[in-house]
Design a protein around this motif. Structure first.
Motif, short mmCIF file in Angstrom:
data_model
loop_
_atom_site.label_atom_id
_atom_site.label_comp_id
_atom_site.label_asym_id
_atom_site.label_seq_id
_atom_site.Cartn_x
_atom_site.Cartn_y
_atom_site.Cartn_z
N ALA A 123 -3.88 -0.58 1.29
CA ALA A 123 -5.00 -1.50 1.72
C ALA A 123 -5.61 -0.55 3.39
CB ALA A 123 -4.49 -2.50 1.84
N ALA A 124 -4.48 0.36 4.20
CA ALA A 124 -5.72 1.08 4.92
C ALA A 124 -5.88 1.83 4.81
CB ALA A 124 -4.25 0.90 5.91
N PHE A 125 -5.52 2.39 3.54
CA PHE A 125 -5.85 3.92 3.12
C PHE A 125 -7.63 3.68 2.52
CE2 PHE A 125 -6.64 6.98 -0.79
CZ PHE A 125 -6.57 7.81 -0.32
N ALA A 126 -7.55 2.49 2.07
CA ALA A 126 -8.95 1.63 0.58
C ALA A 126 -9.68 1.55 1.80
CB ALA A 126 -8.20 1.55 -0.08
N PHE A 127 -9.53 1.23 3.00
CA PHE A 127 -10.75 0.47 3.86
C PHE A 127 -11.25 2.10 4.58
CE2 PHE A 127 -8.74 -3.86 3.48
CZ PHE A 127 -9.77 -4.19 3.71
N VAL A 128 -10.24 2.76 4.81
CA VAL A 128 -10.38 4.60 5.57
C VAL A 128 -11.08 5.56 4.65
CG1 VAL A 128 -9.44 5.82 7.00
CG2 VAL A 128 -8.80 3.93 7.80
N PHE A 129 -10.42 5.57 3.81
CA PHE A 129 -11.10 7.11 2.92
C PHE A 129 -11.58 6.21 1.06
CE2 PHE A 129 -7.23 7.98 4.92
CZ PHE A 129 -7.37 9.44 5.52
N ILE A 130 -11.69 5.21 1.44
CA ILE A 130 -12.29 4.57 -0.16
C ILE A 130 -13.70 3.90 0.29
CG2 ILE A 130 -12.25 4.12 -2.39
CD1 ILE A 130 -9.38 4.15 -2.89
N PRO A 131 -14.88 4.53 -0.01
CA PRO A 131 -15.87 4.00 0.03
C PRO A 131 -16.99 3.12 -0.81
CG PRO A 131 -16.60 6.41 -0.10
CD PRO A 131 -15.05 6.26 -0.27
N PHE A 132 -17.06 1.99 -1.03
CA PHE A 132 -17.28 0.93 -1.93
C PHE A 132 -18.32 -0.19 -0.81
CE2 PHE A 132 -12.63 -0.88 -0.43
CZ PHE A 132 -12.83 -1.24 0.48
#
Length: 270
Positions: free
Chosen positions: A87-96
């Motif tokens: 979840a932390a990886f998605a919030f930092v590196f994946i823009p949405f």
């Protein structure tokens, strides 16, 4: 700092350490005392004996409880580390779209007391047939906002240029997460793992709600059973159980104290 100031500082530290460790030390000494010695208020046992430790295993299936607590704590630790890091990886590196708003909502759940969610969680576990199982004891704790927040702060210290370069090189998000993000975040991962393990080890109310079978109950319930009316005066037996319960947590804290302190502060410095 002069020698006098150093001596005064160390004296204060020793006094503070003695005050903090006195309850644990006294519990350890009581575990070797007979019932009469405890009621008399003795600070030192007349004779060191392991009878209380033997009785602790005879009163309740303490070994089974210890094994269950170890399994439950390990599974919760593993689940939180995996889901929080993803979840932390998605919030930092994946823009949405709406990423920051979603993160704010997710973090705001930290302000909701656990007691407010206990009833719906219990009803969900009951509906899924997870009562008296490791699944019901562990799955509700896999997604916690604190772990995601801690790892997000750590992941934000990784240069975005590194991620962009990996995208240009054709490296998948999961491979970048596995090969780059996880290795450089070992300290924060160890910190989160220790925190989750200690928290899960000390759980009492939730295991009491979702289990009524001794084969899956945890050690905190075993300690409470030792304090039943039948053996309320056998404080030596109770303290023997307490000592066996706190030894793993003390050992974990002593071995990982430096990593725990470093991990809790590292993410705040960018």
């Amino acid at each position: 700092m002069s020698w006098g100031q150093k001596l005064f500082t160390y004296a204060l530290l020793l006094i503070a350490a003695a005050i903090m460790f006195f309850p644990i030390t006294y519990a350890f000494l009581i575990s070797f005392m007979q019932g009469g010695e405890v009621l008399q208020g003795n600070l030192w046992p007349e004779e060191f004996t392991l009878a209380n430790y033997i009785n602790a295993f005879e009163k309740v299936p303490l070994l089974t409880y210890l094994f269950n607590s170890l399994i439950v704590s390990f599974l919760i630790m593993l689940g939180q580390v995996i889901f929080s890091s993803l979840a932390a990886f998605a919030f930092v590196f994946i823009p949405f779209k709406g990423r920051n708003v979603l993160f704010f909502i997710f973090i705001s759940t930290m302000m909701i007391p656990w007691e407010a969610t206990m009833v719906p969680n219990f009803q969900t576990v009951q509906m899924l047939g997870w009562l008296n199982s490791y699944t019901g004891l562990t799955v509700p704790f896999f997604a916690m906002a604190f772990g995601t927040f801690l790892l997000r702060q750590q992941f934000k210290t990784i240069p975005k240029e590194l991620y962009e370069a990996s995208q240009v090189a054709g490296i998948s998000n999961f491979r970048f997460f596995r090969s780059v993000v996880m290795p450089v975040s070992k300290t924060s991962l160890v910190t989160l793992g220790m925190y989750c393990f200690l928290t899960a080890w000390n759980m009492y109310l939730w295991p009491l709600l979702v289990t009524n079978d001794e084969q899956v109950r945890t050690v905190q319930i075993g300690l409470k059973q030792m304090q039943s009316q039948e053996i309320s005066t056998e404080w030596g037996v109770v303290m023997a159980g307490v000592v066996m319960v706190i030894l793993p947590t003390l050992l974990l804290l002593f071995l990982g104290q430096k990593r725990l302190q470093e991990g809790l502060t590292k993410g705040a410095l960018k």
